[in-house]
Design an enzyme around this catalytic site. Structure first.
Site, PDB file in Angstrom:
ATOM      1  CE  LYS A  86      55.120  67.217  57.804  1.00 50.73           C
ATOM      2  NZ  LYS A  86      53.843  66.554  58.153  1.00 50.73           N
TER       3      LYS A  86
HETATM    4  C1  LIG Z   1      53.499  65.264  57.838  1.00 55.75           C
HETATM    5  C2  LIG Z   1      52.359  64.653  58.562  1.00 55.75           C
HETATM    6  C3  LIG Z   1      52.166  63.250  58.606  1.00 55.75           C
HETATM    7  C4  LIG Z   1      53.052  62.276  57.865  1.00 55.75           C
HETATM    8  O1  LIG Z   1      54.343  62.201  58.381  1.00 55.75           O
HETATM    9  P1  LIG Z   1      55.535  61.540  57.535  1.00 55.75           P
HETATM   10  O2  LIG Z   1      56.754  61.840  58.281  1.00 55.75           O
HETATM   11  O3  LIG Z   1      55.489  62.238  56.181  1.00 55.75           O
HETATM   12  O4  LIG Z   1      55.247  60.093  57.400  1.00 55.75           O
HETATM   13  C5  LIG Z   1      51.109  62.756  59.365  1.00 55.75           C
HETATM   14  N1  LIG Z   1      50.263  63.582  60.006  1.00 55.75           N
HETATM   15  C6  LIG Z   1      50.411  64.923  59.986  1.00 55.75           C
HETATM   16  C7  LIG Z   1      49.419  65.763  60.704  1.00 55.75           C
HETATM   17  C8  LIG Z   1      51.465  65.519  59.270  1.00 55.75           C
HETATM   18  O5  LIG Z   1      51.588  66.856  59.239  1.00 55.75           O
END
Ligand SMILES: *Cc1c(COP(=O)(O)O)cnc(C)c1O
Length: 476
Positions: free
Chosen positions: A117
């Site tokens: 993120k």
């Molecule tokens: C947010 C997240 C996901 C999922 O991603 P999306 O964009 O919501 O599909 C997967 N793995 C981790 C470690 C995350 O923080």
């Protein structure tokens, strides 16, 4: 470039207008009117930009195709400031490493909070600061987190002019490492609110505050959730970077497997593919919360009730409905806003379910759009983490393990390189690594001893009025 709503609202907007907004006025999500096309010559130029000038240059070139209301020199500077070796740990920013023959891992988790993120949120922080200064405005970001999103938002917004963050989290329920990551921030504009309740209580508080329109306007309340188009756009860039690294010198196809929850990450892959990046398959990997896997297997999209949303050892994928999924469905039904409105506002809103299994467009999910899917369980995660460690000496996190498990099952043509996106580092989910391997994962040096740092956090009851009072008292 103009942006439209997936639910057919006639208004069109520019990038900087939707940057600071959430949903479109009709409840839809914003998408560009068209996807800019990358032909072979353009791809060669992007390859050269990444190889010779680096990730920030690649990001600038891709973002400029979608952003025409920030002067090019400014956008270039924002990219250069965001994607640095200092913040992301390597010159490549998203280095690719090989696991087994034809199967690669793209590291997206070397940013400040060790989850992918950061890739989008770090850019969002700089874009917000830039645009708010230009308008002479302020923004107070209110959010709810059980881990990754909240810390990524705080590390992106810390010390930024014009922005404050009020992040609620369930008191005592995040891992000690995650608590330490967030609560050790001493920046004045970052406010951690530990709510005496569960994650749903935090989310209910955020909703209640957002529905108080007078309060929301008076205190300029905004969000940074995953439906923000700027976050999705930032994520498109690393699909290009992954492709370029996997195919140095030859223009073959690659596939991607993406550990998925809200469908934000893989939706960026869909956008890259629509732009013409030679992607063969986009593999959706879910955990026990398999609402997306069910859709891609059967054509039925069935939102889960909270008693059927499970707490798993890949917690960032524990979702009951996928908030970005509407973007893909809009494309799937031929960009028909009325139809998308009927499926999501009326269909999902009313019954929490729609069924495309008998509709001709469902064949397009795999055919025209390249999507396939699979699911992984706690036992699969443990087995995959163990196997990866024993055979390759690498420790992968639980979400990435879901990806590797499903990637092996759904690779298709073995001649096509398969890239699994690494969405977090194992240290964030140390308990499960310990369970799988009987040893703890390594901790990056900069996180040594963070549990011992002084904490800046306010404990509050699960009471909307108390949270509002806290915000009001810290806004002037
Ligand atoms: C947010 C997240 C996901 C999922 O991603 P999306 O964009 O919501 O599909 C997967 N793995 C981790 C470690 C995350 O923080």
């Amino acid at each position: 470039m103009q942006y439209l709503s997936t639910r057919g609202h006639p208004e069109r907007k520019r990038f900087c207008d939707i940057l600071l907004e959430g949903l479109a006025p009709d409840g839809g999500l914003y998408l560009p009117e068209t996807y800019p096309q990358i032909d072979d010559a353009a791809l060669t130029q992007l390859r050269r930009a990444y190889n010779e000038e680096g990730y920030a240059a690649l990001a600038f070139r891709i973002l400029s195709l979608y952003i025409d209301d920030i002067p090019a020199a400014d956008l270039k500077a924002l990219c250069a400031k965001t994607y640095t070796q200092e913040v992301f740990g390597t010159k490549e920013i998203v280095p690719l490493r090989q696991l087994e023959d034809g199967l690669w891992i793209e590291a997206l988790s070397n940013g400040p909070t060790l989850a992918f993120k950061d890739m989008a949120m770090q850019l969002l922080g700089n874009l917000f600061e830039y645009e708010l200064a230009r308008r002479g405005e302020e923004l107070n970001i209110l959010g709810a987190t059980s881990g990754d999103t909240g810390s990524a938002a705080e590390y992106a917004m810390r010390g930024k002019q014009g922005v404050r963050v009020f992040m609620t989290s369930p008191h005592g329920r995040m891992s000690p490492f995650q608590q330490a990551q967030m609560f050790s921030l001493q920046d004045e504009n970052i406010h951690n609110l530990a709510i005496e309740g569960v994650f749903d209580d935090c989310q209910d508080i955020v909703k209640a505050v957002s529905n108080d329109h007078a309060f929301k306007a008076r205190y300029k309340i905004g969000t940074v959730n995953s439906i923000n188009w700027a976050r999705l756009l930032a994520q498109v860039v690393y699909y290009f970077a992954g492709y370029i690294q996997a195919t140095q010198g030859n223009e073959q196809k690659v596939s991607f497997t993406v550990p998925s929850g809200n469908f934000g990450n893989i939706c960026a892959g869909h956008v890259a593919r629509q732009m013409g990046l030679p992607i063969d398959r986009l593999v959706v990997a879910t955990n026990e919360n398999d609402v997306l896997d069910e859709f891609f297997r059967t054509g039925v999209y069935q939102v889960r009730a909270s008693e059927h949303t499970y707490e798993t050892s890949s917690p960032s994928m524990d979702i009951s409905k996928a908030s970005n999924f509407e973007r893909f469905v809009f494309d799937l039904v031929g960009r028909d806003g009325a139809r998308t409105q009927a499926l999501f506002a009326d269909g999902v809103g009313r019954a929490g379910r729609f069924d495309l299994s008998q509709d001709a467009v469902f064949q397009d999910t795999a055919g025209k759009y390249g999507f396939v899917s699979g699911k992984s369980t706690h036992a699969d995660r443990l087995a995959t983490i163990r196997d990866t460690y024993q055979r390759f000496g690498q420790i992968i996190d639980t979400h990435t393990a879901d990806g590797v498990k499903v990637a092996r099952e759904r690779r298709g043509d073995l001649a096509v390189p398969m890239i699994v996106l690494e969405t977090a580092l194992p240290i964030k989910f140390a308990e499960t690594i310990q369970e799988a391997l009987g040893r703890a994962p390594e901790r990056p040096a900069r996180f040594e001893g963070i549990e011992l740092l002084p904490k800046r956090v306010q404990q509050l009851p699960a009471d909307v009025e108390r949270v509002k009072a806290y915000i009001a008292a810290h806004c002037d």
